[in-house]
Design a protein around this motif. Structure first.
Motif, PDB file in Angstrom:
ATOM      1  N   ALA A 284      61.022 -30.956 127.547  1.00  0.00           N
ATOM      2  CA  ALA A 284      61.442 -29.729 126.859  1.00  0.00           C
ATOM      3  C   ALA A 284      61.408 -28.536 127.809  1.00  0.00           C
ATOM      4  CB  ALA A 284      60.547 -29.471 125.650  1.00  0.00           C
ATOM      5  N   THR A 285      60.420 -28.503 128.693  1.00  0.00           N
ATOM      6  CA  THR A 285      60.334 -27.424 129.676  1.00  0.00           C
ATOM      7  C   THR A 285      61.526 -27.474 130.620  1.00  0.00           C
ATOM      8  OG1 THR A 285      57.919 -27.572 129.574  1.00  0.00           O
ATOM      9  CG2 THR A 285      58.861 -26.355 131.418  1.00  0.00           C
ATOM     10  N   LEU A 286      61.919 -28.676 131.047  1.00  0.00           N
ATOM     11  CA  LEU A 286      63.082 -28.823 131.923  1.00  0.00           C
ATOM     12  C   LEU A 286      64.351 -28.361 131.222  1.00  0.00           C
ATOM     13  CD1 LEU A 286      64.537 -29.849 134.464  1.00  0.00           C
ATOM     14  CD2 LEU A 286      64.556 -32.128 133.417  1.00  0.00           C
ATOM     15  N   ARG A 287      64.544 -28.721 129.969  1.00  0.00           N
ATOM     16  CA  ARG A 287      65.753 -28.309 129.239  1.00  0.00           C
ATOM     17  C   ARG A 287      65.802 -26.793 129.091  1.00  0.00           C
ATOM     18  NH1 ARG A 287      64.385 -32.454 125.429  1.00  0.00           N
ATOM     19  NH2 ARG A 287      64.294 -30.884 123.775  1.00  0.00           N
ATOM     20  N   THR A 288      64.672 -26.196 128.794  1.00  0.00           N
ATOM     21  CA  THR A 288      64.615 -24.731 128.665  1.00  0.00           C
ATOM     22  C   THR A 288      64.959 -24.066 129.992  1.00  0.00           C
ATOM     23  OG1 THR A 288      62.950 -24.878 126.915  1.00  0.00           O
ATOM     24  CG2 THR A 288      63.139 -22.786 128.077  1.00  0.00           C
TER      25      THR A 288
END
Length: 310
Positions: A284-288
């Motif tokens: 999720a951090t990578l997508r953000t």
């Protein structure tokens, strides 16, 4: 071998008493005795001698103890390797010199606290299978190639439209141009020996040829980027496409030119793919991070008709 029995053995060895080991493990003394007895039966030796002061290791128990501790450490490492939030985020970037690799370097600089494993898988079938098996957490791909829709359990989001440039040697007829339209490339030989039949980038260049009437040659063996650059540098007739974010270094004497293509600008669509049920918190951090970096202006660009919109 029963790891709980091994863990109990190590606890008794540390405590020197069955009763204290039971308290440390939050089990009954009877449970400790049963586990030790079962382990001794499995090994065929006695591990402890009971004394008025508690329990002392036999010679066999002393020999087994370091191996028991290593078994327990190996079990902890095995659990940590798959525990959500403890194992590295595993991402496929296709190759080390392309835009996806650059995006992951930027992510690592922004989030150095997140452990990363960067892999390079060639074809999309292998990448999707790896997503579904959990071998990787994400992959960068052009989505979706004609006739190959993604499985329903695989999600994707467009993260980067990368402009194409023309790479020529100093003697090429187009070497002096500041920019080029696709129409000006008609009739010129564009050599792309790295195109793999059936790949998503092969589908991309097929559409590019159909849209603008270009001549792309994929003939001859692919000896890698160094050989490609050497050939283009010496040729007055051959050019090649190079993505804007591809990082390459060549000898100063090559005199190579990277020329933007505009009006419209063909862009290669990079998307991030992941399994919808993947629980890794760093995903999720990578997508953000990628969403914050993505440019939203598609004006004046060209992508194949089969590419999903932003």
């Amino acid at each position: 071998m029963d790891l709980e029995a091994v863990r109990t053995f190590a606890a008794v060895a540390d405590a020197g008493q069955f009763q204290k080991a039971a308290a440390d493990l939050s089990v009954t003394q009877q449970a400790v005795s049963k586990r030790i007895a079962a382990l001794e039966r499995a090994l065929g030796v006695r591990l402890f001698t009971r004394t008025p002061r508690g329990a002392e290791l036999t010679i066999d128990g002393q020999a087994f103890l370091p191996h028991a501790r290593e078994l327990l450490r190996a079990a902890e490492r095995a659990v940590a390797s798959v525990r959500v939030g403890r194992r590295p985020l595993r991402v496929d970037v296709i190759n080390s010199r392309g835009a996806a690799s650059g995006l992951m370097r930027g992510f690592h600089q922004a989030h150095p606290e997140i452990d990363l494993d960067v892999l390079m898988l060639l074809d999309i079938e292998t990448a999707v299978a790896s997503l579904r098996s959990g071998a990787i957490d994400a992959t960068f791909r052009a989505v979706a190639a004609p006739g190959r829709p993604l499985p329903e359990d695989i999600a994707s989001v467009r993260v980067l439209d990368e402009p194409l440039q023309l790479l020529t040697g100093p003697a090429h007829a187009l070497a002096g141009a500041r920019s080029l339209t696709p129409a000006r490339l008609v009739g010129h030989r564009i050599w792309m020996p790295g195109i793999v039949p059936g790949s998503e980038w092969a589908a991309y260049y097929d559409d590019l040829v159909a849209a603008f009437g270009l001549t792309i040659e994929a003939t001859g063996p692919n000896f890698g980027s160094d050989a490609l650059l050497d050939t283009v540098a010496d040729s007055p007739a051959l050019a090649t496409f190079m993505s804007e974010h591809t990082r390459l270094v060549w000898p100063a004497g090559h005199g190579l030119r990277r020329i933007p293509v505009t009006g419209p600008t063909p862009v290669y669509p990079h998307s991030l793919l992941w399994h919808r049920d993947n629980p890794h918190p760093a995903l999720a951090t990578l997508r953000t991070h990628l969403a914050a970096m993505a440019a939203g202006d598609d004006a004046g660009t060209w992508t194949p008709h089969w590419v999903l919109p932003r």
